[in-house]
Motif scaffolding. Sequence first.
Motif, PDB file in Angstrom:
ATOM      1  N   LYS A   1       3.691  -2.945  14.912  1.00  0.00           N
ATOM      2  CA  LYS A   1       2.501  -3.720  14.603  1.00  0.00           C
ATOM      3  C   LYS A   1       1.964  -3.479  13.193  1.00  0.00           C
ATOM      4  CE  LYS A   1       1.305  -6.078  18.353  1.00  0.00           C
ATOM      5  NZ  LYS A   1       1.026  -7.540  18.312  1.00  0.00           N
ATOM      6  N   ALA A   2       2.552  -2.544  12.454  1.00  0.00           N
ATOM      7  CA  ALA A   2       1.981  -2.125  11.176  1.00  0.00           C
ATOM      8  C   ALA A   2       1.911  -3.261  10.164  1.00  0.00           C
ATOM      9  CB  ALA A   2       2.771  -0.953  10.611  1.00  0.00           C
ATOM     10  N   ALA A   3       2.989  -4.022  10.019  1.00  0.00           N
ATOM     11  CA  ALA A   3       3.004  -5.113   9.047  1.00  0.00           C
ATOM     12  C   ALA A   3       2.005  -6.198   9.434  1.00  0.00           C
ATOM     13  CB  ALA A   3       4.409  -5.696   8.930  1.00  0.00           C
ATOM     14  N   GLU A   4       1.907  -6.501  10.733  1.00  0.00           N
ATOM     15  CA  GLU A   4       0.956  -7.513  11.196  1.00  0.00           C
ATOM     16  C   GLU A   4      -0.479  -7.052  10.964  1.00  0.00           C
ATOM     17  OE1 GLU A   4      -0.424  -9.844  15.305  1.00  0.00           O
ATOM     18  OE2 GLU A   4       1.342  -8.529  15.343  1.00  0.00           O
ATOM     19  N   LEU A   5      -0.764  -5.801  11.245  1.00  0.00           N
ATOM     20  CA  LEU A   5      -2.108  -5.271  11.030  1.00  0.00           C
ATOM     21  C   LEU A   5      -2.467  -5.330   9.551  1.00  0.00           C
ATOM     22  CD1 LEU A   5      -4.672  -3.929  12.120  1.00  0.00           C
ATOM     23  CD2 LEU A   5      -3.498  -1.724  11.972  1.00  0.00           C
ATOM     24  N   ASP A   6      -1.511  -5.011   8.701  1.00  0.00           N
ATOM     25  CA  ASP A   6      -1.723  -5.058   7.253  1.00  0.00           C
ATOM     26  C   ASP A   6      -1.994  -6.493   6.801  1.00  0.00           C
ATOM     27  OD1 ASP A   6      -1.439  -3.924   4.430  1.00  0.00           O
ATOM     28  OD2 ASP A   6       0.161  -5.423   4.440  1.00  0.00           O
ATOM     29  N   ALA A   7      -1.251  -7.458   7.359  1.00  0.00           N
ATOM     30  CA  ALA A   7      -1.362  -8.847   6.916  1.00  0.00           C
ATOM     31  C   ALA A   7      -2.616  -9.534   7.436  1.00  0.00           C
ATOM     32  CB  ALA A   7      -0.128  -9.634   7.358  1.00  0.00           C
TER      33      ALA A   7
ATOM     34  N   MET B   1       9.386  -6.776  -2.211  1.00  0.00           N
ATOM     35  CA  MET B   1       9.239  -7.852  -1.243  1.00  0.00           C
ATOM     36  C   MET B   1       8.559  -7.360   0.047  1.00  0.00           C
ATOM     37  SD  MET B   1      10.526 -10.445  -2.760  1.00  0.00           S
ATOM     38  CE  MET B   1      10.249  -9.852  -4.447  1.00  0.00           C
ATOM     39  N   LYS B   2       7.762  -8.214   0.665  1.00  0.00           N
ATOM     40  CA  LYS B   2       7.086  -7.862   1.903  1.00  0.00           C
ATOM     41  C   LYS B   2       8.035  -7.765   3.087  1.00  0.00           C
ATOM     42  CE  LYS B   2       2.399  -9.455   0.849  1.00  0.00           C
ATOM     43  NZ  LYS B   2       1.750  -8.143   1.070  1.00  0.00           N
ATOM     44  N   ASP B   3       9.277  -8.224   2.919  1.00  0.00           N
ATOM     45  CA  ASP B   3      10.267  -8.074   3.984  1.00  0.00           C
ATOM     46  C   ASP B   3      10.615  -6.608   4.225  1.00  0.00           C
ATOM     47  OD1 ASP B   3      10.408 -10.816   4.246  1.00  0.00           O
ATOM     48  OD2 ASP B   3      12.089 -11.022   2.859  1.00  0.00           O
ATOM     49  N   TYR B   4      10.317  -5.769   3.258  1.00  0.00           N
ATOM     50  CA  TYR B   4      10.589  -4.336   3.341  1.00  0.00           C
ATOM     51  C   TYR B   4       9.257  -3.583   3.297  1.00  0.00           C
ATOM     52  CZ  TYR B   4      15.415  -5.661   2.331  1.00  0.00           C
ATOM     53  OH  TYR B   4      16.674  -6.232   2.380  1.00  0.00           O
ATOM     54  N   PRO B   5       9.182  -2.407   3.913  1.00  0.00           N
ATOM     55  CA  PRO B   5       7.884  -1.715   4.007  1.00  0.00           C
ATOM     56  C   PRO B   5       7.465  -0.970   2.752  1.00  0.00           C
ATOM     57  CG  PRO B   5       9.569  -0.431   5.113  1.00  0.00           C
ATOM     58  CD  PRO B   5      10.236  -1.716   4.683  1.00  0.00           C
ATOM     59  N   LEU B   6       8.331  -0.905   1.733  1.00  0.00           N
ATOM     60  CA  LEU B   6       8.003  -0.068   0.574  1.00  0.00           C
ATOM     61  C   LEU B   6       6.775  -0.552  -0.182  1.00  0.00           C
ATOM     62  CD1 LEU B   6       9.535   2.509  -0.261  1.00  0.00           C
ATOM     63  CD2 LEU B   6      10.815   1.054   1.273  1.00  0.00           C
ATOM     64  N   GLU B   7       6.609  -1.874  -0.311  1.00  0.00           N
ATOM     65  CA  GLU B   7       5.443  -2.357  -1.049  1.00  0.00           C
ATOM     66  C   GLU B   7       4.153  -2.009  -0.305  1.00  0.00           C
ATOM     67  OE1 GLU B   7       3.225  -5.190  -0.525  1.00  0.00           O
ATOM     68  OE2 GLU B   7       3.954  -5.370   1.523  1.00  0.00           O
ATOM     69  N   ARG B   8       4.199  -2.005   1.038  1.00  0.00           N
ATOM     70  CA  ARG B   8       3.030  -1.587   1.820  1.00  0.00           C
ATOM     71  C   ARG B   8       2.773  -0.098   1.657  1.00  0.00           C
ATOM     72  NH1 ARG B   8       3.129   0.116   7.123  1.00  0.00           N
ATOM     73  NH2 ARG B   8       5.054  -1.053   7.532  1.00  0.00           N
ATOM     74  N   PHE B   9       3.828   0.708   1.709  1.00  0.00           N
ATOM     75  CA  PHE B   9       3.653   2.146   1.507  1.00  0.00           C
ATOM     76  C   PHE B   9       3.004   2.428   0.153  1.00  0.00           C
ATOM     77  CE2 PHE B   9       7.664   2.934   4.287  1.00  0.00           C
ATOM     78  CZ  PHE B   9       6.899   2.839   5.436  1.00  0.00           C
ATOM     79  N   ALA B  10       3.466   1.730  -0.887  1.00  0.00           N
ATOM     80  CA  ALA B  10       2.935   1.965  -2.235  1.00  0.00           C
ATOM     81  C   ALA B  10       1.462   1.566  -2.323  1.00  0.00           C
ATOM     82  CB  ALA B  10       3.750   1.186  -3.262  1.00  0.00           C
ATOM     83  N   ARG B  11       1.084   0.484  -1.640  1.00  0.00           N
ATOM     84  CA  ARG B  11      -0.323   0.068  -1.646  1.00  0.00           C
ATOM     85  C   ARG B  11      -1.182   1.014  -0.812  1.00  0.00           C
ATOM     86  NH1 ARG B  11      -1.150  -3.922   1.153  1.00  0.00           N
ATOM     87  NH2 ARG B  11       0.899  -4.614   1.872  1.00  0.00           N
ATOM     88  N   ASP B  12      -0.642   1.427   0.338  1.00  0.00           N
ATOM     89  CA  ASP B  12      -1.425   2.277   1.238  1.00  0.00           C
ATOM     90  C   ASP B  12      -1.704   3.652   0.654  1.00  0.00           C
ATOM     91  OD1 ASP B  12      -1.687   0.357   3.202  1.00  0.00           O
ATOM     92  OD2 ASP B  12      -0.093   1.136   4.474  1.00  0.00           O
ATOM     93  N   ILE B  13      -0.741   4.194  -0.083  1.00  0.00           N
ATOM     94  CA  ILE B  13      -0.923   5.574  -0.560  1.00  0.00           C
ATOM     95  C   ILE B  13      -1.809   5.645  -1.803  1.00  0.00           C
ATOM     96  CG2 ILE B  13       1.020   5.774  -2.181  1.00  0.00           C
ATOM     97  CD1 ILE B  13       1.575   8.532  -0.729  1.00  0.00           C
ATOM     98  N   ARG B  14      -1.978   4.520  -2.488  1.00  0.00           N
ATOM     99  CA  ARG B  14      -2.699   4.565  -3.767  1.00  0.00           C
ATOM    100  C   ARG B  14      -4.103   5.137  -3.638  1.00  0.00           C
ATOM    101  NH1 ARG B  14      -4.525   6.055  -7.343  1.00  0.00           N
ATOM    102  NH2 ARG B  14      -4.724   5.251  -9.476  1.00  0.00           N
ATOM    103  N   VAL B  15      -4.808   4.777  -2.576  1.00  0.00           N
ATOM    104  CA  VAL B  15      -6.201   5.196  -2.439  1.00  0.00           C
ATOM    105  C   VAL B  15      -6.345   6.675  -2.062  1.00  0.00           C
ATOM    106  CG1 VAL B  15      -6.491   4.656   0.022  1.00  0.00           C
ATOM    107  CG2 VAL B  15      -8.434   4.399  -1.554  1.00  0.00           C
TER     108      VAL B  15
END
Length: 383
Positions: free
Chosen positions: A27-33, A347-361
């Motif tokens: 559910k992580a990608a859906e929750l993020d989106a 690309m959002k098809d892969y989780p790396l861009e989410r990881f990079a955004r999530d860890i920034r804060v």
Amino acid sequence: MNFELTEEQTLIQDTARQFAEGVLEPKAAELDATAEPEILKSHLSQLAELGFMGLNVSETYGGAEVGTVAFSLAITELARACASTAVSVSVSNMVAEVIQAIGTEAQKQQYLPKLCSGEFYGGSFCLTETEAGSDPAAMKTRAVKDGDSWVLNGTKVWISTAAIAGVYVVWAVTDPDAPKGKGISCFLVPAGTPGLKVGKPEQKMGQKGSGTHEVVFEDCRIPLDALMGAENQGFKIAVTELAGGRIGIASLALGVAGAALDYARDYIKERKQFGRPLADFQGLQWMLADHYTEMEAARLLTMQAAFLKEAGKPFAQQASMAKLMATEKGNLACYAALQLLGANGYMKDYPLERFARDIRVTSIYEGTSEIQKVIIARNLFSS
């Protein structure tokens, strides 16, 4: 020095890992989106059933009472799958701990079972203001006695889980004539109290599934017994609890960075260029070796801080060191992992861009990296 986990700590870690892989990750990608609050509330309710919403709270009040090391291990595993859920768990545990530490018996009985059981989806920690972030002692929110009540007026910003919280721990100035930081008190304000207003969610870069809101108090009237701890002594409480919160954020950064590095490692074992797997190239091997080493050092610092806190020993400097190391090196690790995926990492098809955004804060909230350096340096030069 024994680095082996106890049977109970291993059980908590394994349970968190299984929940993260089975429930959070799908559910992580859906929750993020979507930032759909019902998804987050479902996660938190299930975690409450597992005992994760009161990990360091006494069993007397419905907590798991497993200690700070187990708490850190749990947050790391949850963050590997969903940083938004992990930060919500971390903040609510911090709220429960401050109530347990300084609340009256009546306050503990009223709020802790609800936080631990999931009757409350979470709690919120209302300290930061627009001009009182890194310098919380500069807060302007006021609490004034009026008969048998306190009346709160002011605005708090960047408040996690504010829209779904059942109770808010709020700091306000109670003696404006006192020296800076000396006339601040701490209060418990239940959700639904007239005069308490939660603003719209902030539009954030990352951790989008965990709502961050402005919380406004407009002639918010609470009873005199809503005071938590001694009057005008609340700033000391805030400083102490922030140190504990830094263990949670260090643990979260460990989880996100670890997931990013593992994903990149597995990816380059399969991805081929020039007729060979990318993992065969020494430059990429060394890149991963450096980042895994840095994150292991951060993990040991975090475990040290957690152990000291659990043992009742001074831990503030170690918590700042752990947060500084885990978040700064974690940011670098996530960007390196994204780089290893090339264009796919973006690309959002892969989780790396989410990881990079999530860890920034993580290098910003619970005290910026710069503030951690101030704390560390102050301890170094105070002896």
